[in-house]
Motif scaffolding. Structure first.
Motif, short mmCIF file in Angstrom:
data_model
loop_
_atom_site.label_atom_id
_atom_site.label_comp_id
_atom_site.label_asym_id
_atom_site.label_seq_id
_atom_site.Cartn_x
_atom_site.Cartn_y
_atom_site.Cartn_z
N THR A 195 0.85 -1.19 0.00
CA THR A 195 0.00 0.00 0.00
C THR A 195 0.88 1.24 0.00
O THR A 195 1.81 1.34 0.80
N LEU A 197 1.05 5.32 0.49
CA LEU A 197 0.36 6.45 1.11
C LEU A 197 0.89 7.76 0.56
O LEU A 197 2.10 7.93 0.41
N LEU A 204 -2.07 10.05 -6.25
CA LEU A 204 -2.70 8.76 -5.97
C LEU A 204 -3.50 8.27 -7.18
O LEU A 204 -3.49 7.07 -7.49
N ASP A 208 -2.73 4.85 -9.17
CA ASP A 208 -3.81 3.87 -9.31
C ASP A 208 -4.06 3.55 -10.78
O ASP A 208 -4.27 2.39 -11.15
N LYS A 216 -1.86 -1.17 -3.90
CA LYS A 216 -2.98 -0.32 -3.49
C LYS A 216 -2.47 1.08 -3.15
O LYS A 216 -1.29 1.28 -2.88
N THR A 217 -3.38 2.04 -3.17
CA THR A 217 -3.06 3.40 -2.75
C THR A 217 -4.03 3.82 -1.66
O THR A 217 -5.15 3.32 -1.57
N SER A 218 -3.56 4.77 -0.83
CA SER A 218 -4.42 5.25 0.26
C SER A 218 -3.98 6.65 0.65
O SER A 218 -2.81 7.02 0.48
N TYR A 219 -4.93 7.44 1.16
CA TYR A 219 -4.62 8.81 1.55
C TYR A 219 -3.86 8.82 2.87
O TYR A 219 -4.24 8.12 3.82
N ASN A 224 -5.15 7.21 9.21
CA ASN A 224 -4.98 6.12 8.25
C ASN A 224 -3.56 5.59 8.26
O ASN A 224 -3.32 4.38 8.22
N THR A 225 -2.60 6.51 8.33
CA THR A 225 -1.19 6.10 8.39
C THR A 225 -0.94 5.25 9.63
O THR A 225 -0.28 4.21 9.56
N LEU A 228 -2.38 1.65 9.18
CA LEU A 228 -1.64 0.82 8.23
C LEU A 228 -0.25 0.47 8.76
O LEU A 228 0.23 -0.66 8.57
#
Length: 372
Positions: A195, A197, A204, A208, A216-219, A224-225, A228
């Motif tokens: 993932t 970030l 992002l 993607d 995967k990508t995530s904000y 959230n950090t 993960l």
């Protein structure tokens, strides 16, 4: 112009500032090139390769620094090298001044004109002299992280790609720039669950669109950090603010939420690191443990693959090196604002704003420095 290239003396640094091809180009432009004996050996270049290119071989670093009008290196000058610098001399190398007040103090005291690879820009807002080493470090990060994860090295004993019936390692890459993209590609290629970030939604979306099936990508919100990172087997720090100290994105308190033996690879360590518990290490002694979490924080990661790194860096720096030699640093920087962005010190003045903010020092505008 007399261009000098000393042998790198930082521990386990095997790169060299000039390749024989770069030396050949400089000589063809009418310049004199002086290479310290043995400077290229770690990257697979002999003194004979340089003499064939038209360069002269110096018997010592002292001879190189004394004769050179422009010193071309790879890593920031070490304390003994900084004592050899002088006003009116041009230094062209990586500097990473923001987390290094002692080096900054010494460069200012010497009066040297120092242009840092890592702050030279290009027309699209990129960092063309940092990018090649970012690519190398990014590709190395999962490789060294996988080694750190091995039980014999204090890690969790998790295989990156898993095996049938056993899931792969969970890898979190903080930062979706050049380092992060290459790290994610390699980690995904090793079979890990990856993932990335980032705080830039356009970035992002790009990742993607291009790599959606690979990782995967995530904000990168704080919450959230934290979630993960707590679930990860490996966290790769790949955040860069050009010329500035890296932001601390994972605190020591968060280490207690991580799995025992998880691995941290801090590629941002040259700029101070993006984990609170990061401190620079060497290839000779690369990892250490804090609260059960293994840290890999080697400050010159690309030096491990010195030949690839030297050639890649030389390809990028050569046009700028020739511009500086052909025109002199003032004219070259006047004609190229992107090269001027690389100016960090001149005649005792600090000329890079982010370094001044990091160290609490007064800064002279680069354009003003051209007149000094």
């Amino acid at each position: 112009m007399k261009i000098g290239c000393p042998k790198e003396i930082k521990p386990q640094e095997f790169r060299v500032g000039l390749t024989p091809h770069a030396a050949h180009e400089a000589v063809a432009h009418g310049h004199e090139v002086l290479i310290e004996t043995g400077a290229g050996v770690g990257a697979g270049f002999s003194d004979a390769d340089y003499t064939a290119a038209g360069a002269k071989i110096a018997s010592s670093a002292e001879e190189v620094f004394a004769a050179a009008e422009m010193v071309v290196k790879v890593k920031e000058p070490q304390a003994v090298e900084r004592k050899r610098l002088r006003e009116g001399q041009l230094l062209f190398t990586y500097l990473h001044l923001a987390p290094d007040p002692e080096q900054t103090k010494d460069l200012l005291a010497s009066g040297v004109t120092a242009i840092a690879y890592e702050t030279v820009t290009d027309r699209i807002g990129g960092l063309p002299l940092l990018a090649p080493m970012s690519e190398v470090a990014g590709k190395l990060a999962p490789q060294v992280g996988a080694w750190t994860l091995q039980k014999a090295n204090g890690g969790r004993g998790v295989l990156m790609g898993g095996v049938p019936g056993v899931g792969p390692a969970k890898v979190v890459v903080i930062g979706g720039g050049v380092v992060g993209t290459h790290a994610a590609r390699v980690a995904a290629g090793m079979g890990a669950d990856v993932t990335v970030l980032d705080r830039s939604l356009p970035r992002l979306r790009y990742l993607d669109d291009v790599f959606g099936r690979d990782f995967k990508t995530s904000y990168a919100s704080a919450g959230n950090t934290a979630e993960l990172v707590a679930a990860a087997d490996m966290v790769i720090g790949a955040v860069l603010i050009p010329g500035a100290a890296a932001p601390k994105l994972v605190t020591r308190a968060q280490l207690k939420t991580m799995k025992p033996g998880a691995a941290i690879v801090d590629v941002a360590i040259d700029q101070g690191g993006c984990f609170e518990t990061s401190r620079a290490t060497t290839h000779q002694d690369p990892i250490y443990e804090v609260d059960g979490i293994m840290h890999y924080c080697v400050a010159n990661m690309p030096g491990a693959v010195a030949r690839t790194s030297t050639i890649a860096l030389g390809n990028a720096t050569m046009p700028f090196m020739l511009a500086l030699a052909d025109k002199g640093w003032r004219k070259a920087c006047e004609e190229d604002p992107h090269l001027l962005a690389g100016l960090n010190t001149h005649a005792g003045h600090l000329t890079y704003d982010a370094v001044g903010k990091a160290l609490g020092l007064k800064v002279m505008a680069p354009a003003q420095a051209l007149k000094v």
